[in-house]
Structure formats: structure tokens, C-alpha cells
Design a protein around this motif. Sequence first.
Motif, mmCIF file in Angstrom:
data_model
loop_
_atom_site.group_PDB
_atom_site.id
_atom_site.type_symbol
_atom_site.label_atom_id
_atom_site.label_comp_id
_atom_site.label_asym_id
_atom_site.label_seq_id
_atom_site.Cartn_x
_atom_site.Cartn_y
_atom_site.Cartn_z
ATOM 1 N N UNK A 281 -2.302 7.372 -7.478
ATOM 2 C CA UNK A 281 -3.890 8.903 -6.941
ATOM 3 C C UNK A 281 -2.628 9.324 -5.403
ATOM 4 N N UNK A 282 -1.985 10.202 -5.052
ATOM 5 C CA UNK A 282 -1.509 10.600 -4.116
ATOM 6 C C UNK A 282 -2.716 10.117 -2.676
ATOM 7 N N UNK A 283 -2.736 9.519 -1.661
ATOM 8 C CA UNK A 283 -3.752 10.152 -1.111
ATOM 9 C C UNK A 283 -4.531 8.829 -0.496
ATOM 10 N N UNK A 284 -4.904 8.120 -2.664
ATOM 11 C CA UNK A 284 -5.430 6.913 -2.222
ATOM 12 C C UNK A 284 -4.896 5.245 -1.141
ATOM 13 N N UNK A 285 -5.803 4.371 -0.363
ATOM 14 C CA UNK A 285 -4.997 3.521 0.583
ATOM 15 C C UNK A 285 -3.972 2.754 -0.321
ATOM 16 N N UNK A 286 -4.457 2.221 -1.659
ATOM 17 C CA UNK A 286 -3.164 1.583 -2.289
ATOM 18 C C UNK A 286 -2.087 2.000 -2.681
ATOM 19 N N UNK A 287 -2.362 3.055 -3.498
ATOM 20 C CA UNK A 287 -1.414 4.118 -3.888
ATOM 21 C C UNK A 287 -0.649 4.157 -2.202
ATOM 22 N N UNK A 288 -0.522 4.940 -1.117
ATOM 23 C CA UNK A 288 0.352 5.092 -0.125
ATOM 24 C C UNK A 288 0.628 3.156 0.177
ATOM 25 N N UNK A 289 0.119 2.683 0.148
ATOM 26 C CA UNK A 289 0.646 1.624 0.098
ATOM 27 C C UNK A 289 2.101 1.180 -0.537
ATOM 28 N N UNK A 290 1.433 1.359 -1.352
ATOM 29 C CA UNK A 290 2.721 0.618 -3.133
ATOM 30 C C UNK A 290 4.056 2.199 -2.421
ATOM 31 N N UNK A 291 3.889 3.045 -2.281
ATOM 32 C CA UNK A 291 4.806 4.165 -1.901
ATOM 33 C C UNK A 291 5.395 3.753 -0.169
ATOM 34 N N UNK A 292 5.160 2.635 0.668
ATOM 35 C CA UNK A 292 5.355 2.527 1.170
ATOM 36 C C UNK A 292 6.173 1.752 0.933
ATOM 37 N N UNK A 293 5.974 1.263 0.261
ATOM 38 C CA UNK A 293 6.699 -0.879 0.119
ATOM 39 C C UNK A 293 7.972 -0.267 -0.730
ATOM 40 N N UNK A 294 7.445 0.863 -1.661
ATOM 41 C CA UNK A 294 8.890 0.615 -2.605
ATOM 42 C C UNK A 294 10.521 1.151 -1.815
ATOM 43 N N UNK A 295 9.779 2.112 -0.642
ATOM 44 C CA UNK A 295 10.666 2.602 1.015
ATOM 45 C C UNK A 295 10.800 1.540 0.779
ATOM 46 N N UNK A 296 10.942 0.642 1.577
ATOM 47 C CA UNK A 296 11.231 -0.646 2.073
ATOM 48 C C UNK A 296 11.920 -0.704 1.289
ATOM 49 N N UNK A 297 11.587 -1.150 0.219
ATOM 50 C CA UNK A 297 12.641 -1.924 -0.656
ATOM 51 C C UNK A 297 14.085 -1.457 -1.135
#
Length: 369
Positions: A281-297
Amino acid sequence: MKAKKITRAAGLALLLTLLSAPGTNAVAQVMAWGVDGPTSRKADVRPIFALLQARGITQYRINAYLADGTDGFQVQTYREMIQLAKEYHISLKPILFTPFQEGDRTDHGKYPKGDAAALYTSAYNRTYKFVSEFRNDLPDWELGNEVNLQIKDADGKRLFGKGQTAAEFDTPVMNDWAAVLRGMSDAIEKVNTEYGLHLRRALNTTSTMFGFLDFMASRGVKFEIISYHYYAHLRVNPHHFFGHRDEGGFDLFKKLASYKKAVVVNELNCAEIYDSDYENEAGKPKTETGFKSLYTTLKYFVEQTDLKIEALDIYELLDEPAKAPPENHFGLMYDLGRPKVPFFLLTQFAGGTLSADERKLLMDRGLLP
């Protein structure tokens, strides 16, 4: 104010309409971009292909089940899907599965001994029949999926961080798989020889398990493409994958390049998506970390210079709620009418068009290249 509920069809129509809004392509397309799709037996691919085309996404990786009783159905399904793929300029990337994938050594009693010769013959015959049917439509064929994970060490664990030598895969189960994969490989070579074609074979591995590729090659399995799967948490550098941080250690890109074969990364996502506290769910901490992780990859893979990557596919297009966690929430979209932030991220990298609102979602998170 509570948002009004919209139907799935209306949501998809709205999403497609938004694509006409101005957008900026910040990243040049340096490879083909794609997605892993739901199985062909469960999805109407026309709206899927229309959506992918609108977003600049050009590849669709999909299963091809060659088990008993499904061949005729699968052939007809693929005939229809290929025509639609041509209409929407989508490249289909089939993954071949034989009965042995489900543990059937005898191909439903056709080969009662179920020995290595049976495994080879079953895989050869089924692959030859199917590939011959579509030899002029599909240039690349994947020999199974994540077969390297079928082996475990003495402690009953998979070889994550290990498996870098062929000797580690010289086990009874891997020799059985070698018979199956060699049957697939030889069948495709026969099609090439008979029709003067150059169909390519892809063999997949994950983690540090490059010994799997070496073992299969030593057993006569031929392949022109390495298919690799990558999942990592935020701040994991792919050049130092699985903790090999010394200068002489494991560098993913250099290792892939050392084979001097074509490379596709046809399953990729953040590793946070595997975590038990991933909220989806967007806005939730672990989900948002996942977004950053995918972008960085994605930035790592685009910007690295050690390796030419032919294509990159995100796993997967849609959530599959019927599956148990975490396999139920890997989707770039909840369903075709409800995209997630990573779908917009893929659109950006693929050179597709973002609406102003979609672009803002990425900008607010610092997810624009």
C-alpha cells in the motif's frame, strides 16, 4: 473526501486516456522493457497488450505448459496470443514446462521406466512439436524456470550465496533435470537444422548459482541466452551481491559478462516485497522502501557499463490474490484498472508517457531518473 468507487473497466479506460497527457522521458531506452504476465489460460491478453503498448513496454514473458492434455489447448491459446501480440507490437517470451516440472517422470505412463532416457524423450518430443508450430513467430525459448532452485545443500537449504561451481550441482536430481533440459535444447536445435532458422535457447539461474549453467553445459544443454532473476533490498549494490565485498569477490555484472552470451534479466523486483511486513500500500513504510529499492536497482542496471542487457522484465504485471503471501502481491498493478507506483516507474524507464499526476507521484518520492 472518500474517493468514488470505479469499475475495473472504467479504471482501465481512464488509465489509457491519461496517457495522452504530456510527459517527459528522462531515460533513454537502452534495452527492451517488459513484464511477466499471468498464465495464458487465465487472462484476456488484449487489454493487457493495449496497456503495455501505450506505456512503451514491449515484452511479455509467459508460460507454455506442455503437460499431457493441455497441448492442443496451449497451441490454440498461443495462436491467438501471437496474433494479438503482433497487432500491439509485443514480443512474447515463452517459458517451456514439461511434465517433469510437476514431478511426472513417465509422461502419464508413456515411458513406464521413467529413467533418464524417458525424461529426455518426453522433453524432446513435446518441445519439438510445440516449437515447430511457432518457429516463425517466436525467436527465443526459455528452458524451464528457476530449475537451479530444485537443489538443496546438506542442511536442506537452497544454495543462496553458493552454487558457483558445477560440482555442487552434480546430484541425482540435477542429472535428471539435465536430461530434461538437454531434450528441450536438442529439440530446438533440430528445428533450427530442419528449417534453417536461428531460434535461441535461454537458460535461467538466480543468486550466485552460476555453477548451474556450467553443469548443464557440461551435460550437453546448449543455450544462447542467460536468463537471470534479481531481487535485492535497498542499499544492496549488485556489484557486491550476496555480501561478496572484496575486490576479488563476486561481481554480478562481470560474472554475467564473462559467459559472452546474450543476457536478459527477466524477473526483477525489490526484495522488500518478500518481507512479512510488506503492506502493499503506497504511503506505508515498507512499501515505500520497496519503491526506492526497485528504482535504485533499475538505475544500477541501466547505468552499469560491464554488461549489455538485451531486456529487463519486472515480475509481475498483476497481483495474484489467490496465491499465498508473498506471491500474492508482486504486481505492478492491483488489477488492470488500478496501477501502483512501480508501474509508473517502469513506464518512465521504458520511455513511455506519464500523466502529470503520475509524474508527480514519482517526483514526490524522488523516483525520477
